[in-house]
Write a protein that holds these residues in place. Structure first.
Motif, PDB file in Angstrom:
ATOM      1  N   GLN A  36       4.871  -4.411  -2.217  1.00  0.00           N
ATOM      2  CA  GLN A  36       5.794  -4.782  -1.140  1.00  0.00           C
ATOM      3  C   GLN A  36       5.744  -3.808   0.035  1.00  0.00           C
ATOM      4  O   GLN A  36       6.027  -4.178   1.169  1.00  0.00           O
ATOM      5  N   ASN A  37       5.371  -2.557  -0.199  1.00  0.00           N
ATOM      6  CA  ASN A  37       5.259  -1.599   0.898  1.00  0.00           C
ATOM      7  C   ASN A  37       4.166  -2.019   1.877  1.00  0.00           C
ATOM      8  O   ASN A  37       4.260  -1.773   3.072  1.00  0.00           O
ATOM      9  N   LEU A  90       3.621  -4.986   2.777  1.00  0.00           N
ATOM     10  CA  LEU A  90       4.190  -6.002   3.652  1.00  0.00           C
ATOM     11  C   LEU A  90       4.904  -5.366   4.842  1.00  0.00           C
ATOM     12  O   LEU A  90       4.848  -5.874   5.965  1.00  0.00           O
ATOM     13  N   VAL A  91       5.567  -4.232   4.606  1.00  0.00           N
ATOM     14  CA  VAL A  91       6.231  -3.521   5.704  1.00  0.00           C
ATOM     15  C   VAL A  91       5.188  -3.045   6.710  1.00  0.00           C
ATOM     16  O   VAL A  91       5.361  -3.177   7.929  1.00  0.00           O
ATOM     17  N   GLN A  92       4.106  -2.471   6.201  1.00  0.00           N
ATOM     18  CA  GLN A  92       3.027  -2.025   7.077  1.00  0.00           C
ATOM     19  C   GLN A  92       2.481  -3.194   7.899  1.00  0.00           C
ATOM     20  O   GLN A  92       2.269  -3.080   9.113  1.00  0.00           O
ATOM     21  N   ALA A  93       2.262  -4.308   7.226  1.00  0.00           N
ATOM     22  CA  ALA A  93       1.664  -5.462   7.889  1.00  0.00           C
ATOM     23  C   ALA A  93       2.535  -5.958   9.035  1.00  0.00           C
ATOM     24  O   ALA A  93       2.039  -6.303  10.117  1.00  0.00           O
ATOM     25  N   LYS A  94       3.838  -5.978   8.835  1.00  0.00           N
ATOM     26  CA  LYS A  94       4.748  -6.479   9.867  1.00  0.00           C
ATOM     27  C   LYS A  94       4.695  -5.604  11.120  1.00  0.00           C
ATOM     28  O   LYS A  94       4.696  -6.099  12.249  1.00  0.00           O
ATOM     29  N   VAL A  95       4.639  -4.263  10.934  1.00  0.00           N
ATOM     30  CA  VAL A  95       4.609  -3.359  12.084  1.00  0.00           C
ATOM     31  C   VAL A  95       3.298  -3.512  12.850  1.00  0.00           C
ATOM     32  O   VAL A  95       3.289  -3.548  14.092  1.00  0.00           O
ATOM     33  N   PHE A  96       2.194  -3.605  12.146  1.00  0.00           N
ATOM     34  CA  PHE A  96       0.906  -3.783  12.816  1.00  0.00           C
ATOM     35  C   PHE A  96       0.871  -5.103  13.581  1.00  0.00           C
ATOM     36  O   PHE A  96       0.319  -5.185  14.682  1.00  0.00           O
ATOM     37  N   ALA A  97       1.445  -6.137  12.987  1.00  0.00           N
ATOM     38  CA  ALA A  97       1.428  -7.451  13.636  1.00  0.00           C
ATOM     39  C   ALA A  97       2.230  -7.447  14.928  1.00  0.00           C
ATOM     40  O   ALA A  97       1.965  -8.248  15.836  1.00  0.00           O
ATOM     41  N   GLU A  98       3.198  -6.534  15.039  1.00  0.00           N
ATOM     42  CA  GLU A  98       3.979  -6.449  16.268  1.00  0.00           C
ATOM     43  C   GLU A  98       3.199  -5.770  17.390  1.00  0.00           C
ATOM     44  O   GLU A  98       3.495  -5.979  18.572  1.00  0.00           O
ATOM     45  N   VAL A  99       2.222  -4.942  17.046  1.00  0.00           N
ATOM     46  CA  VAL A  99       1.462  -4.188  18.052  1.00  0.00           C
ATOM     47  C   VAL A  99       0.219  -4.946  18.486  1.00  0.00           C
ATOM     48  O   VAL A  99      -0.109  -5.007  19.674  1.00  0.00           O
ATOM     49  N   VAL A 100      -0.500  -5.500  17.539  1.00  0.00           N
ATOM     50  CA  VAL A 100      -1.707  -6.281  17.838  1.00  0.00           C
ATOM     51  C   VAL A 100      -1.608  -7.612  17.093  1.00  0.00           C
ATOM     52  O   VAL A 100      -0.982  -7.695  16.038  1.00  0.00           O
TER      53      VAL A 100
END
Length: 397
Positions: A328-329, A331-341
């Motif tokens: 699940q950690n 998923l947190v990383q993925a969400k932040v990256f998706a907000e930038v690129v």
């Protein structure tokens, strides 16, 4: 009397002196004349010359010829050209790796089949089924959906043979993984318009997920699919990253564009695409620096890399590398990256080392983008295109 003694003494002295003169005279006559010292190597003449020695005569044929002068030193040998690797075709990789995947994921499939095979499926059994799915990181919402669909279909099915249950579970899990998503890697060269250019792929992710290794393996995937690849080592903060990426590229004949250590990553990425255009490459693959999703400055820099590269044209793929063992950690990383690129696809690594294959479902639901590649080992060709049907087959055994 005294005169007589004196006379005798004088006579003896005179007699001794006369005899000494005679002896000295004889000695002078007996000594040979002094000879002149002979110098080594000088010829001697006259009485001093040595008697000639008889030397054997030889014919012309018997006289050996002088040895030939050594030939000029041979030119140094050119360094041996390294034979390039031939990457394994991507079409059958997941089939080859299915047994490896099933060994790590089988607990999920076996657990579900065992529970569904019980004679009486009460509430406790359905709760156990939910627990198996949640433990596998499928996620809360997808788990609830799957359980409700299984409940409905089992009621309609009535009696349940093992084969029927397996077919049912396979169908529902495949639907959950969503085979309708476009998992194509867009890596073909753009030929339309007056200025053809290569496809550009950015590889992003946090530290420690094996991003540079994944980039090297991805280069092999592209070469296996017939692409000519140029690599951009935009991870300038880690000293070994550029060397590591270059080594991967050299094995398949892909050149690497790199910059000074600690240099501007955006500049390296820009130069890589520029070189790719000049050389007519099919794909430019840019490995970016790993960064913590909690560091705003680093994430902003990643956005800058993408903006600078887009001066040459749109970026075709932004692949986010996630470690499947983080659950699940990740998923947190993925969400932040998706907000930038704008993430276009997921690469899940280390999927063979975890029993939490449900992360495939969860990450797709969170981002709305497909898992396009999965890593199933340490081998050079253990990165495979994701196939939902093959993945589910491995899950249920």
């Amino acid at each position: 009397m005294e005169y007589i003694i004196i006379a005798v003494v004088i006579a003896v002295v005179l007699l001794g002196a006369a005899s000494g003169l005679v002896v000295n005279g004889r000695r002078r006559r007996q000594l040979p004349p002094p000879s002149t010292p002979t110098r080594i190597g000088e010829p001697q003449v006259g009485e001093d010359a040595a008697a000639p020695r008889e030397a054997p005569t030889r014919t012309v044929e018997e006289v050996p010829l002088p040895e030939a002068a050594p030939a000029e030193a041979a030119a140094p040998e050119a360094p041996a050209v390294r034979e390039l690797d031939v990457p394994e075709p991507t079409a059958g990789r997941l089939v080859r790796l299915r047994s490896r995947l099933s060994r790590s994921q089988n607990s999920m499939g076996k657990g579900l089949l065992a529970l569904l095979s019980r004679d009486h499926l009460d509430e406790d059994t359905w709760e156990e089924i939910e627990e198996v799915l949640l433990t596998a990181d499928v996620g809360v919402a997808p788990t609830q959906e799957l359980v409700e669909r299984l409940r409905s279909r089992v009621k309609v099915l009535g009696t349940r043979t093992p084969d029927e249950l397996r077919a049912l579970l396979r169908e529902e899990l495949t639907t959950l993984v969503d085979p309708t998503l476009d998992r194509t890697l867009h890596t073909a060269r753009h030929t339309e318009g007056d200025a053809p250019r290569p496809a550009v792929v950015l590889v992003v992710g946090v530290n420690g997920v094996g991003k540079t290794t994944t980039s090297g393996k991805l280069a092999r995937v592209l070469v296996a699919d017939g692409r000519t690849v140029l690599l951009g080592a935009a991870d300038t903060f880690r000293a070994a990253a550029a060397d590591q990426l270059q080594t991967w590229g050299e094995r398949v004949g892909a050149r690497t564009v790199r910059g000074p250590e600690g240099g501007d990553p955006a500049s390296v990425a820009f130069d890589a695409v520029k070189q790719g255009i000049a050389e007519g490459a099919d794909t430019v693959l840019v490995d970016t620096a790993g960064r913590l999703h909690t560091k705003t400055g680093l994430m902003d820099e990643l956005g800058k890399v993408k903006r600078v590269v887009e001066k040459h044209g749109p970026v075709d793929e932004v692949l986010l590398v996630l470690d499947a063992t983080t659950g699940q950690n990740g998923l947190v990383q993925a969400k932040v990256f998706a907000e930038v690129v704008d993430i276009t696809g997921i690469v899940l690594t280390k999927l063979d080392g975890t029993a939490k294959g449900g992360i495939v479902v969860a990450v797709q639901r969170q981002l709305g983008v497909p898992v396009k590649l999965i890593g199933l080992g340490e081998g050079a060709d253990d990165l495979a295109p994701f196939d939902p049907a093959g993945f589910v087959d491995a899950l249920i055994g």
